[in-house]
Design a protein around this motif. Structure first.
Motif, mmCIF file in Angstrom:
data_model
loop_
_atom_site.group_PDB
_atom_site.id
_atom_site.type_symbol
_atom_site.label_atom_id
_atom_site.label_comp_id
_atom_site.label_asym_id
_atom_site.label_seq_id
_atom_site.Cartn_x
_atom_site.Cartn_y
_atom_site.Cartn_z
ATOM 1 N N GLY B 155 0.807 -1.217 0.000
ATOM 2 C CA GLY B 155 0.000 0.000 0.000
ATOM 3 C C GLY B 155 0.840 1.266 0.000
ATOM 4 N N VAL B 156 2.052 1.169 -0.535
ATOM 5 C CA VAL B 156 2.929 2.338 -0.634
ATOM 6 C C VAL B 156 2.992 2.770 -2.099
ATOM 7 N N ALA B 157 2.699 4.037 -2.379
ATOM 8 C CA ALA B 157 2.808 4.558 -3.744
ATOM 9 C C ALA B 157 4.290 4.719 -4.084
ATOM 10 N N VAL B 158 4.707 4.161 -5.209
ATOM 11 C CA VAL B 158 6.117 4.240 -5.591
ATOM 12 C C VAL B 158 6.282 5.200 -6.771
ATOM 13 N N GLU B 159 7.177 6.172 -6.557
ATOM 14 C CA GLU B 159 7.473 7.165 -7.595
ATOM 15 C C GLU B 159 8.868 6.949 -8.150
ATOM 16 N N VAL B 160 9.069 7.462 -9.372
ATOM 17 C CA VAL B 160 10.383 7.383 -10.006
ATOM 18 C C VAL B 160 10.781 8.771 -10.493
ATOM 19 N N TRP B 161 12.077 9.051 -10.435
ATOM 20 C CA TRP B 161 12.606 10.331 -10.939
ATOM 21 C C TRP B 161 12.261 10.438 -12.419
ATOM 22 N N GLY B 162 11.394 11.389 -12.763
ATOM 23 C CA GLY B 162 10.937 11.499 -14.143
ATOM 24 C C GLY B 162 11.630 12.573 -14.943
ATOM 25 N N HIS B 163 12.027 13.659 -14.264
ATOM 26 C CA HIS B 163 12.620 14.778 -14.998
ATOM 27 C C HIS B 163 13.450 15.649 -14.065
ATOM 28 N N GLY B 164 14.627 16.032 -14.537
ATOM 29 C CA GLY B 164 15.427 17.018 -13.805
ATOM 30 C C GLY B 164 16.885 16.626 -13.714
ATOM 31 N N ARG B 165 17.704 17.618 -13.456
ATOM 32 C CA ARG B 165 19.118 17.339 -13.196
ATOM 33 C C ARG B 165 19.185 16.395 -11.998
ATOM 34 N N LEU B 166 19.993 15.359 -12.114
ATOM 35 C CA LEU B 166 20.004 14.292 -11.112
ATOM 36 C C LEU B 166 20.764 14.694 -9.852
ATOM 37 N N PRO B 167 20.171 14.494 -8.692
ATOM 38 C CA PRO B 167 20.905 14.744 -7.446
ATOM 39 C C PRO B 167 21.898 13.608 -7.219
ATOM 40 N N LEU B 168 23.178 13.834 -7.512
ATOM 41 C CA LEU B 168 24.154 12.736 -7.489
ATOM 42 C C LEU B 168 24.906 12.608 -6.168
ATOM 43 N N ALA B 169 25.131 13.736 -5.481
ATOM 44 C CA ALA B 169 25.935 13.639 -4.259
ATOM 45 C C ALA B 169 25.687 14.830 -3.341
ATOM 46 N N LEU B 170 25.971 14.600 -2.054
ATOM 47 C CA LEU B 170 25.903 15.642 -1.025
ATOM 48 C C LEU B 170 27.237 15.667 -0.306
ATOM 49 N N SER B 171 27.605 16.825 0.213
ATOM 50 C CA SER B 171 28.891 16.920 0.905
ATOM 51 C C SER B 171 28.776 17.864 2.090
ATOM 52 N N GLY B 172 29.747 17.779 3.006
ATOM 53 C CA GLY B 172 29.845 18.773 4.069
ATOM 54 C C GLY B 172 30.375 20.085 3.519
ATOM 55 N N ARG B 173 30.983 20.006 2.357
ATOM 56 C CA ARG B 173 31.643 21.171 1.765
ATOM 57 C C ARG B 173 30.735 21.838 0.746
ATOM 58 N N CYS B 174 30.794 23.184 0.704
ATOM 59 C CA CYS B 174 30.020 23.916 -0.302
ATOM 60 C C CYS B 174 30.908 24.191 -1.510
ATOM 61 N N TYR B 175 30.551 23.594 -2.645
ATOM 62 C CA TYR B 175 31.387 23.738 -3.848
ATOM 63 C C TYR B 175 31.209 25.081 -4.516
ATOM 64 N N HIS B 176 30.033 25.668 -4.357
ATOM 65 C CA HIS B 176 29.841 27.019 -4.876
ATOM 66 C C HIS B 176 30.808 27.982 -4.183
ATOM 67 N N ALA B 177 30.858 27.886 -2.849
ATOM 68 C CA ALA B 177 31.764 28.748 -2.095
ATOM 69 C C ALA B 177 33.214 28.456 -2.485
ATOM 70 N N ARG B 178 33.541 27.170 -2.628
ATOM 71 C CA ARG B 178 34.917 26.780 -2.978
ATOM 72 C C ARG B 178 35.327 27.364 -4.324
ATOM 73 N N LEU B 179 34.410 27.389 -5.289
ATOM 74 C CA LEU B 179 34.729 27.953 -6.605
ATOM 75 C C LEU B 179 34.970 29.466 -6.528
ATOM 76 N N HIS B 180 34.479 30.075 -5.457
ATOM 77 C CA HIS B 180 34.724 31.500 -5.253
ATOM 78 C C HIS B 180 35.792 31.725 -4.187
ATOM 79 N N ASP B 181 36.581 30.681 -3.893
ATOM 80 C CA ASP B 181 37.639 30.764 -2.879
ATOM 81 C C ASP B 181 37.102 31.206 -1.527
ATOM 82 N N ARG B 182 35.901 30.732 -1.202
ATOM 83 C CA ARG B 182 35.340 31.038 0.104
ATOM 84 C C ARG B 182 35.041 29.724 0.822
ATOM 85 N N ALA B 183 34.856 29.837 2.144
ATOM 86 C CA ALA B 183 34.412 28.673 2.902
ATOM 87 C C ALA B 183 32.890 28.749 3.022
ATOM 88 N N LYS B 184 32.293 27.624 3.422
ATOM 89 C CA LYS B 184 30.840 27.550 3.506
ATOM 90 C C LYS B 184 30.256 28.636 4.413
#
Lengths: 326, 297
Positions: B155-184
């Motif tokens: 009785g559980v509805a099952v969904e599948v990722w249908g559209h969108g950029r795929l969420p591939l990974a999470l980190s403790g580090r902020c990569y946006h900040a890193r690309l701007h030479d900043r910390a999170k």
């Protein structure tokens, strides 16, 4: 004294680790049930039983990693691995999948459960939840936490914590990364591999060596320079005007200098990465760390010279343990 | 099958969020998950829009759920998660931490960032009260079919990722900040500059990934355009569409046409392309040799 948990990819490495002073050794069966599912590595059922007997005779423990996520329709292989680890006399199994934890708690109530780093339990609520739901006794913390955060976590939980101090470094929350399967179709969660060698292609080009993973260029190394293995998250990429190591430099983790701080943080066990490493490497690293945890326990300064040799010539980082890493 | 709209993964200005949910209320989506998924630092800038968005979506007959954060570490993030449970709406769990705060009789949804890889985990979640589960995008069609069958029995509805950029990974580090030479901690909210994430190419100029704060996404937009029949046959109950900055209401309408038999897979894929950031599509996790592969190429 903090427990030293050491890697073994082969029975020979396990014996070397025991001899070098490991308090506990972690290893896995030779199949998809463990997250270092590399060709030529890991233990048959018979080897596991022998390894446990060997370690127990010398006062060391054996922890069996069954830390991939069982495949839909194929869970029996993982259930069998848990049962066989218990039969072999393992001191604990290291699990990540909630379904498998539920199975182990129900069918193997006497088996000690450790929560794998692959479960990425990163706060006291999550850890207490795993402890209450499954009776987990120890949690391997994900490499996204600072020492201060680890201290705070230990104040709010009743189970033991284990942290990585040396070796390969995941920059992503472990068990929550499908970068490898995006490029190659094979991932840590499903197949127990990351950036697998089967999908690496090196090509000599005029400007140096190109290393590609699943057809994506991970880095280029100028002629005459040592080429690092093309692990996806340590690659060199371009974003807008910038080119560089967007995620992480090709470094490994070295938190040896943080051993006293981790002890003060209430950490129970220190873990060394590297089940894919040679027996000689394992022996050297274990010996150095055993001396370090003994010195720490005795209130003596760390034997710096011994540890410095291990990372000589290699770039190292203390990773997320320092807040500035983020 | 029907359509579920996932939480916006990116950092958009409050007025953009307002317009987005106002337009979304007019689309044929059946339900919407909203809230901050990626970074708790962003939330104060747009949380004022949430009550109005919920009201507009519910008035349009849509089911609404609130997402937890994807990676909960800080004390205030734990409190935020606990507080979510008292708002009277279903909660979509995207970090298992949230399970500690749910009461025993509180039904919940499970998002694509929770590792539901097998029947044992699905069964365990159902026992705890999960009524809807969006599977991790990494799963191949074969696993999806097995889990959809299990879900139907539970009785559980099952969904599948249908559209969108795929969420591939999470980190403790902020990569946006890193690309701007900043910390999170001193990021100055630079992720706001990239409404669909910041593109990352290989040294040979191959489109590859996109960074979004602590999250790493695929640069390609995954689409189940070609797998609709197979997913339907497998018993999947909904496609999950993940917000993008341009043409999203049009995108939802196109998927609705696809589900109701109005257009074929190829036509859908070609119609999506002008709106998709960068224009690249993929469906390799479902049916290909690797996630980045595209069956329509």
């Amino acid at each position: 004294m903090m427990e030293l948990v050491c890697p073994a990819g082969t029975p020979a490495a396990l014996r070397a680790a025991v001899e070098a002073g490991a308090h506990a050794i972690y290893c896995g069966f030779a199949d998809e049930t463990n997250a270092r599912n590399f060709p030529g590595l890991n233990f048959s059922r018979e080897e596991m039983a022998d390894a446990v007997a060997h370690a127990h005779a010398r006062g060391a423990k054996v922890l069996v990693a069954i830390n991939t996520f069982p495949r839909a329709g194929g869970e029996a292989m993982w259930h069998r691995a848990v049962a066989d680890a218990e039969t072999a006399g393992a001191d604990a199994v290291i699990l990540a999948d909630p379904g498998l934890l539920a199975h182990a708690a129900e069918h193997h109530p006497k088996l000690r459960l450790h929560l794998s780093v692959q479960a990425a339990a990163a706060n006291p609520d999550a850890i207490n939840f795993y402890a209450e739901a499954f009776g987990v006794r120890r949690v391997v913390l994900p490499r996204v936490l600072t020492v201060a955060e680890i201290t705070a976590i230990n104040r709010e939980i009743d189970v033991e914590t284990e942290v990585f101090v040396f070796g390969g470094l995941c920059v992503m929350a472990e068990g929550r990364c499908s970068l490898s399967s995006y490029a190659t179709g094979r991932s840590p969660n499903m197949n127990g591999v990351c950036s697998p060698a089967s999908h690496v292609v090196y090509s000599e080009e005029p400007d140096g060596l190109r290393a590609a993973l699943g057809g994506f260029t991970i880095h280029r190394t100028p002629p005459g320079r040592p080429a690092p293995y093309p692990t996806l998250c340590k690659g060199c990429f371009t974003s807008g005007e910038q080119t560089g190591h967007v995620f992480e430099d090709p470094v490994s983790l070295d938190a040896t200098q943080l051993i006293p701080a981790l002890a003060r943080a209430g950490v129970s066990a220190l873990k060394i990465e590297g089940r894919q490493r040679s027996r000689a490497y394992v022996a050297e690293v274990v010996r150095a760390f055993r001396a370090a945890v003994e010195a720490e326990a005795a209130g003596l300064p760390l034997p710096v010279s011994l540890l410095a040799r291990l990372t000589e010539g290699q770039a190292a980082t203390t990773g997320a343990y320092a807040k500035t890493w983020r | 099958m029907d359509l579920t709209i996932g939480p916006n993964q990116f950092f958009w200005p409050a007025e953009t969020v307002r317009g987005f949910y106002r337009d979304l209320a007019l689309t044929p989506a059946a339900r919407v998950v909203l809230g901050e998924l990626v970074c708790s630092k962003r939330l104060p800038f747009w949380e004022g829009e949430i009550p109005g968005a919920i009201e507009a979506l519910q008035a349009a007959g849509k089911e609404v759920a609130l997402t937890t954060l994807a990676l909960i570490t800080l004390r205030r993030e734990r409190k935020l998660t606990a507080d979510l449970m008292d708002l009277g709406l279903p909660v979509e769990v995207n970090d298992l931490t949230a399970l500690r705060h749910l009461t025993d009789d509180q039904p919940f949804w499970v998002g694509p960032l929770v590792n539901v890889y097998n029947e044992g985990t699905l069964r365990w979640l159902a026992q705890r009260g999960a009524v809807r589960v969006c599977l991790p995008p990494e799963l191949p069609l074969e696993s999806v079919a097995t889990l959809a069958r299990t879900g139907a029995n539970l009785g559980v509805a099952v969904e599948v990722w249908g559209h969108g950029r795929l969420p591939l990974a999470l980190s403790g580090r902020c990569y946006h900040a890193r690309l701007h030479d900043r910390a999170k901690d001193s990021c100055q909210f630079v992720c706001e500059e990239d409404p669909d994430g910041r593109d990352v190419e290989t040294l040979d100029g191959q489109p590859f990934l996109a960074v979004n704060g602590i999250q790493t996404l695929s640069q390609s937009t995954a689409t189940a355009a070609h797998q609709v029949e197979a997913l339907h046959e497998a018993g999947v109950s909904a496609l999950r569409l993940s917000p993008q900055s341009r043409g999203f209401a049009e995108t939802v309408a196109l998927y609705h046409q696809r589900l109701t038999g109005g257009i074929a897979g190829n036509r859908l894929a070609e119609s999506l392309r002008p709106w998709v950031p960068g224009g690249a599509l993929s469906d390799g996790f479902l049916t290909g040799p690797a996630g980045a592969a595209w069956s329509g190429a």
